[in-house]
Write a protein that holds these residues in place. Structure first.
Motif, PDB file in Angstrom:
ATOM      1  N   GLU A   4       0.848  -1.192   0.000  1.00 54.88           N
ATOM      2  CA  GLU A   4       0.000   0.000   0.000  1.00 54.88           C
ATOM      3  C   GLU A   4       0.888   1.247   0.000  1.00 54.88           C
ATOM      4  N   TYR A   5       0.543   2.228  -0.831  1.00 52.76           N
ATOM      5  CA  TYR A   5       1.270   3.490  -0.799  1.00 52.76           C
ATOM      6  C   TYR A   5       0.978   4.187   0.523  1.00 52.76           C
ATOM      7  N   ASN A   6       2.005   4.845   1.070  1.00 53.60           N
ATOM      8  CA  ASN A   6       1.785   5.532   2.341  1.00 53.60           C
ATOM      9  C   ASN A   6       0.892   6.751   2.148  1.00 53.60           C
ATOM     10  N   GLU A   7       0.509   7.350   3.247  1.00 53.09           N
ATOM     11  CA  GLU A   7      -0.472   8.449   3.212  1.00 53.09           C
ATOM     12  C   GLU A   7       0.037   9.640   2.398  1.00 53.09           C
ATOM     13  N   THR A   9       2.192   9.624  -0.098  1.00 53.80           N
ATOM     14  CA  THR A   9       2.157   9.285  -1.521  1.00 53.80           C
ATOM     15  C   THR A   9       0.733   9.337  -2.049  1.00 53.80           C
ATOM     16  N   GLN A  10      -0.210   8.788  -1.295  1.00 52.00           N
ATOM     17  CA  GLN A  10      -1.601   8.788  -1.740  1.00 52.00           C
ATOM     18  C   GLN A  10      -2.136  10.201  -1.908  1.00 52.00           C
ATOM     19  N   THR A  11      -1.748  11.096  -0.995  1.00 54.65           N
ATOM     20  CA  THR A  11      -2.192  12.489  -1.083  1.00 54.65           C
ATOM     21  C   THR A  11      -1.623  13.160  -2.336  1.00 54.65           C
ATOM     22  N   LEU A  13      -0.451  11.665  -5.012  1.00 50.52           N
ATOM     23  CA  LEU A  13      -0.962  10.999  -6.207  1.00 50.52           C
ATOM     24  C   LEU A  13      -2.357  11.509  -6.551  1.00 50.52           C
ATOM     25  N   LYS A  14      -3.168  11.723  -5.548  1.00 51.22           N
ATOM     26  CA  LYS A  14      -4.505  12.285  -5.770  1.00 51.22           C
ATOM     27  C   LYS A  14      -4.412  13.683  -6.367  1.00 51.22           C
ATOM     28  N   ARG A  17      -3.056  13.364 -10.058  1.00 50.95           N
ATOM     29  CA  ARG A  17      -4.070  12.874 -10.989  1.00 50.95           C
ATOM     30  C   ARG A  17      -5.102  13.956 -11.297  1.00 50.95           C
ATOM     31  N   GLU A  80       8.186   6.154  -2.913  1.00 58.83           N
ATOM     32  CA  GLU A  80       7.130   7.177  -2.872  1.00 58.83           C
ATOM     33  C   GLU A  80       6.981   7.868  -4.223  1.00 58.83           C
ATOM     34  N   GLU A  87       2.478   8.177 -13.213  1.00 55.31           N
ATOM     35  CA  GLU A  87       1.346   9.017 -13.641  1.00 55.31           C
ATOM     36  C   GLU A  87       1.795  10.055 -14.665  1.00 55.31           C
TER      37      GLU A  87
END
Length: 404
Positions: A4-7, A9-11, A13-14, A17, A80, A87
């Motif tokens: 799972e990508y860490n928090e 990275t997810q932020t 990436l969002k 995108r 990360e 993307e």
């Protein structure tokens, strides 16, 4: 390894995108049209500067620079950065928007890691700010550059200057009118030990004796407005202070540069391949052949499934390599870096080729980015070391390890 990508990275990436959806995809064809129809094909369209500023304002800038260079960038680890780089890879020119495009990324890492304070002030800071572009000159037309010890460009000390003579080609970035500096690899001592003959030196593009012979095409594409140049160095003189790190340390610098550079290409290529698959999935629903949509044809479904599997395997291997680089460093990770450099470009070539096939004639046309993506993927099977070199070295290392 956590899948799972860490928090953080997810932020990011969002955010990335959303930026791509709102700012990049809508102007993709407009940007390409501006490049192809502008007065100067090596001039970056004005809209790029607008997009760069918006990316800066959004905090999506210099994402490639790791923790050790945090004053200059985001301080992300390789793991990360991987999904972010992927993307960006979905649109061939988009990495520049975020100041994460090659060869600038590699040159910035070299300057950050090996440059002195004067070199950083003069060249690194403008690069980090996205104010200038740069080039990397290593490959030569007269020798097999897959063995970099073959290079013949000479860098000779003459008092307070070095004199450079030689010919390079596929010097990425050198055609762009905003390219101001080249990192050049040549030999300062032809008699030294094999890997201690080479040095790297900074050469401003406007230095007397530097001449662009011609732009070089890759698979018919000139990669405007960045470009790849054949460059002649005819008694080019630069100050001794332009040398990076010291005489005979060119390979040391190259190895420090190429690990991250290779994995970045793999990340981008996974993005290319994923977008090709996404386009193929849309296309096969839209086109009817032999009385039913292509998506209902069994062979098409099998191809789509295999494309997905191939991408996922390469993605996971790339993430594993990134994780190992973060944990143990580039040198310890050399085998898995070689593995992804073998796997990812071949995978991208295969997947993009299948996507072109599903698009029919349109897949080869200027209406889709697929043919340009394929040219990029095929070129990376040669760039930063050909497949055969990586396979030879990886095989050698694996055999030695099992027989140690």
């Amino acid at each position: 390894m956590n899948f799972e990508y860490n928090e953080r990275t997810q932020t990011l990436l969002k955010q990335l995108r959303a930026f791509m959806q709102e700012e990049v995809y809508p102007i993709e064809k407009e940007y390409v049209h501006a490049v192809e129809n502008g007065e100067n094909r090596w001039q970056t369209p004005v809209m790029m500067q607008t997009l760069k500023q918006r990316a800066k304002d959004a905090g999506l800038w210099n994402l490639f620079l790791p923790e050790e260079y945090k004053p200059y960038g985001a301080g992300l680890s390789n793991a990360e950065y991987a999904p972010l780089c992927e993307e960006m890879g979905r649109v061939l020119f988009s990495s520049e928007i975020f100041n994460c495009s090659a060869p600038d990324t590699g040159n910035m890492e070299v300057l950050a890691k090996y440059g002195n304070e004067e070199q950083k002030k003069q060249w690194l800071e403008p690069l980090l700010n996205g104010e200038i572009r740069s080039a990397f000159a290593m490959t030569e037309p007269a020798v097999a550059s897959s063995d970099a010890t073959n290079i013949e460009t000479s860098i000779t000390r003459d008092g307070d200057e070095y004199v450079i003579n030689g010919r390079k080609w596929y010097t990425s970035g050198a055609m762009n009118e905003n390219c101001k500096i080249m990192v050049v690899m040549g030999k300062t001592d032809f008699e030294a030990a094999r890997h201690q003959q080479q040095s790297q030196i900074l050469v401003p593009m406007d230095t007397k004796g530097v001449s662009i012979v011609r732009p070089m095409a890759a698979m018919g594409y000139f990669d405007e407005p960045v470009g790849h140049a054949e460059v002649l160095f005819d008694n080019v003189r630069v100050p001794v202070s332009n040398l990076l790190l010291g005489e005979g340390r060119g390979f040391e610098i190259a190895q420090g540069r190429l690990g991250p550079g290779r994995i970045h290409h793999c990340m981008r290529l996974i993005g290319c391949a994923q977008r090709a698959l996404d386009l193929a999935c849309e296309r096969v629903e839209q086109r009817v052949a032999f009385g039913k949509p292509l998506s209902k044809q069994q062979s098409v479904r099998e191809s789509i499934a295999q494309m997905h599997c191939d991408i996922e395997q390469a993605r996971l291997l790339t993430l594993k390599a990134a994780d190992k680089m973060d944990r143990y460093g580039n040198k310890v990770s050399r085998d898995i870096i070689a593995a992804i450099k073998i796997v990812a470009p071949k995978m991208a070539c295969k997947v993009i080729d299948e996507a072109i096939q599903m698009h029919g004639a349109a897949g080869t046309s200027q209406d889709y980015a697929l043919s340009a993506m394929y040219a990029y993927a095929r070129t990376i099977r040669l760039a930063d070391g050909p497949d055969q070199v990586h396979m030879m070295q990886l095989g050698r290392n694996l055999i030695a390890e099992k027989n140690a």
